[in-house]
Design a protein around this motif. Structure first.
Motif, PDB file in Angstrom:
ATOM      1  N   THR A   1       0.553   0.559   9.105  1.00 27.78           N
ATOM      2  CA  THR A   1       1.226  -0.742   9.048  1.00 27.78           C
ATOM      3  C   THR A   1       2.455  -0.652   8.151  1.00 27.78           C
ATOM      4  N   ARG A   2       3.356  -1.605   8.308  1.00 22.28           N
ATOM      5  CA  ARG A   2       4.526  -1.664   7.442  1.00 22.28           C
ATOM      6  C   ARG A   2       4.164  -2.487   6.205  1.00 22.28           C
ATOM      7  N   ASP A   3       4.037  -1.797   5.085  1.00 26.28           N
ATOM      8  CA  ASP A   3       3.614  -2.438   3.840  1.00 26.28           C
ATOM      9  C   ASP A   3       4.695  -2.329   2.781  1.00 26.28           C
TER      10      ASP A   3
ATOM     11  N   LYS B   1       9.750  -2.614   3.098  1.00 23.53           N
ATOM     12  CA  LYS B   1       8.580  -2.396   3.950  1.00 23.53           C
ATOM     13  C   LYS B   1       8.686  -1.005   4.574  1.00 23.53           C
ATOM     14  N   VAL B   2       7.630  -0.190   4.412  1.00 29.71           N
ATOM     15  CA  VAL B   2       7.637   1.185   4.923  1.00 29.71           C
ATOM     16  C   VAL B   2       6.343   1.458   5.689  1.00 29.71           C
ATOM     17  N   PRO B   3       6.378   2.363   6.682  1.00 25.81           N
ATOM     18  CA  PRO B   3       5.149   2.722   7.407  1.00 25.81           C
ATOM     19  C   PRO B   3       4.127   3.345   6.451  1.00 25.81           C
ATOM     20  N   THR B   4       2.948   2.734   6.394  1.00 29.66           N
ATOM     21  CA  THR B   4       1.927   3.157   5.441  1.00 29.66           C
ATOM     22  C   THR B   4       0.631   3.483   6.168  1.00 29.66           C
TER      23      THR B   4
ATOM     24  N   PRO C   1       2.161   5.979   2.018  1.00 33.42           N
ATOM     25  CA  PRO C   1       3.300   5.885   2.937  1.00 33.42           C
ATOM     26  C   PRO C   1       3.612   7.228   3.591  1.00 33.42           C
TER      27      PRO C   1
END
Length: 415
Positions: free
Chosen positions: A219-221, A232-235, A305
């Protein structure tokens, strides 16, 4: 299995020796010897060099991502020390925390590199290559050391009249050795008609997680670059049993993620505070401070991430800071490499690459499905939360030899 949930890392060090303007004793050691104490001496030296190079690298930009392989740098410099003499050789070995006994150095690296190259469960390869100007008088004893102890390919090139062809050959070898992850390491600005010798070390690693991440759970967290600023980065997310500790001395949580075969692990050091990475790097003097022996099997809910780092570094300033000065000056003594008295190191460069993600096969994704419901819907009360939502450090460690392959930091995750 090796292509699922992979971390891929590659690093390349190129050391260029140019024509310039001393006498080395290229002592004969009688071939590789089976002496475990030699390997242990080299492993300790590499560990000490890790600490020294980490401290020296702090003089750079601490606000940027970093990946560095002191092992790769130490390997190629240990090889060049075999052709150095006098103060030049002493300075190189001191900078690397190596003993003054060349036979011990050669034997130790020979054993260590052999162990690394036979690591099971992952792809881990260490390559060395030597490119020699065909018109130069290179000592056969140096070529023998390169081949016998460092398993280095020795190739003749026409640097004087056709450096562009040498550039193509070196870059092609590098691309093949690193499975295409590193290209164009040298160019006309580094390899010229004055070049007489190029020494190259490359490390390539690719491994599958022992406990995989499910791509459908990424998810983007939020990732905080300081106490208040975030993007927000792909985590990636997973939950399971991992090696974990709470290191109060370094004010950090430490998590180890094993790869298939459990011979290599990625150690993540997450400071307590969002802005705590600078303090951690100030506190860290040696890898021993991580106290990896204190890691305990713990049930952990992991959020990490995805990140990719590509770096090109000129390492000459770092090496000079560690006391290796003569090799770059008119005082250089490389008479163990050539009878010529006009050799010096023109530059030492490293290009490194790391990619951490959850890409994998269908079979691997199916394996992760079994934990997906527990991960998303239920967080068991006893699970330790490890949420890497702010800058952290990492260490890629070869467990059987306790050798650090890569170190680095993630300040801004980039995929």
């Amino acid at each position: 299995m090796l292509n699922m949930y992979a971390t891929t890392q590659a690093v390349l060090v190129v050391l260029l020796i140019h024509s310039r303007g001393g006498s080395a004793q290229n002592n004969v050691c009688g071939g590789p010897r089976n002496n475990n104490s030699d390997e242990q001496v080299v492993i300790k030296a590499v560990a000490d060099f890790n600490g020294a190079s980490h401290r020296a690298s702090r003089s750079g930009d601490l606000s940027s991502n970093l990946v560095l392989s002191p092992l790769s740098l130490a390997t190629v410099l240990a090889l060049v020390s075999a052709g150095a003499g006098g103060k030049t050789q002493t300075q190189i070995q001191s900078a690397l925390s190596l003993p003054q006994d060349q036979c011990q150095i050669r034997s130790g690296f020979n054993q260590l590199l052999a162990q690394l190259n036979k690591t099971s469960g992952v792809i881990l390869k260490v390559f060395d290559a030597v490119y020699v100007d065909r018109s130069s008088s290179v000592q056969q004893s140096f070529i023998t050391v390169a081949h016998q102890y460092y398993s280095a390919n020795v190739t003749q090139e026409d640097f004087r009249t056709n450096p562009s062809a040498a550039i193509v050959d070196i870059n092609d070898w590098v691309e093949q050795a690193t499975n295409g992850t590193i290209t164009d390491i040298v160019g006309p600005d580094t390899v010229t008609s004055d070049t007489r010798l190029v020494l190259v070390n490359a490390i390539y690693f690719k491994g599958a997680w022992k406990v995989p991440f499910n791509p459908s759970l990424t998810t983007r967290d939020r990732f905080y670059s300081d106490n208040t600023t975030f993007t927000k980065v792909p985590t990636m997310h997973t939950i399971g049993h991992f090696l974990y500790s709470d290191n109060k001395g370094l004010q950090s949580h430490i998590l180890a993620l094993n790869y298939q075969g459990e011979n290599v692990k990625l150690v993540i050091v997450l400071p307590y505070q969002r802005d705590g990475l600078d303090n951690f790097e100030t506190l860290l003097n040696t890898i021993d401070q991580l106290q990896l022996g204190n890691l305990k099997d713990t049930y952990v809910n992991v959020s990490l991430p995805k990140f990719t780092i590509t770096m090109f570094q000129e390492l000459t300033p770092l090496l000079k800071q560690l006391g290796m000065t003569d090799a770059f000056s008119s005082a250089a003594n490389f008479s163990g490499i050539s009878n010529s008295t006009d050799l010096k190191i023109s530059s030492v460069v490293q290009r490194a690459y790391i990619k951490v993600d959850e890409n994998g096969t269908e079979a691997a994704a199916a394996t992760a499905v079994a934990i997906s419901t527990r991960l998303v819907v239920v967080t068991t009360p006893e699970a330790v939360q490890f949420n890497a939502d702010h800058p952290f450090a990492f260490v890629l460690l070869h467990s059987p030899t306790n050798t650090v392959l890569f170190i680095g930091r993630v300040v801004r995750p980039v995929v």
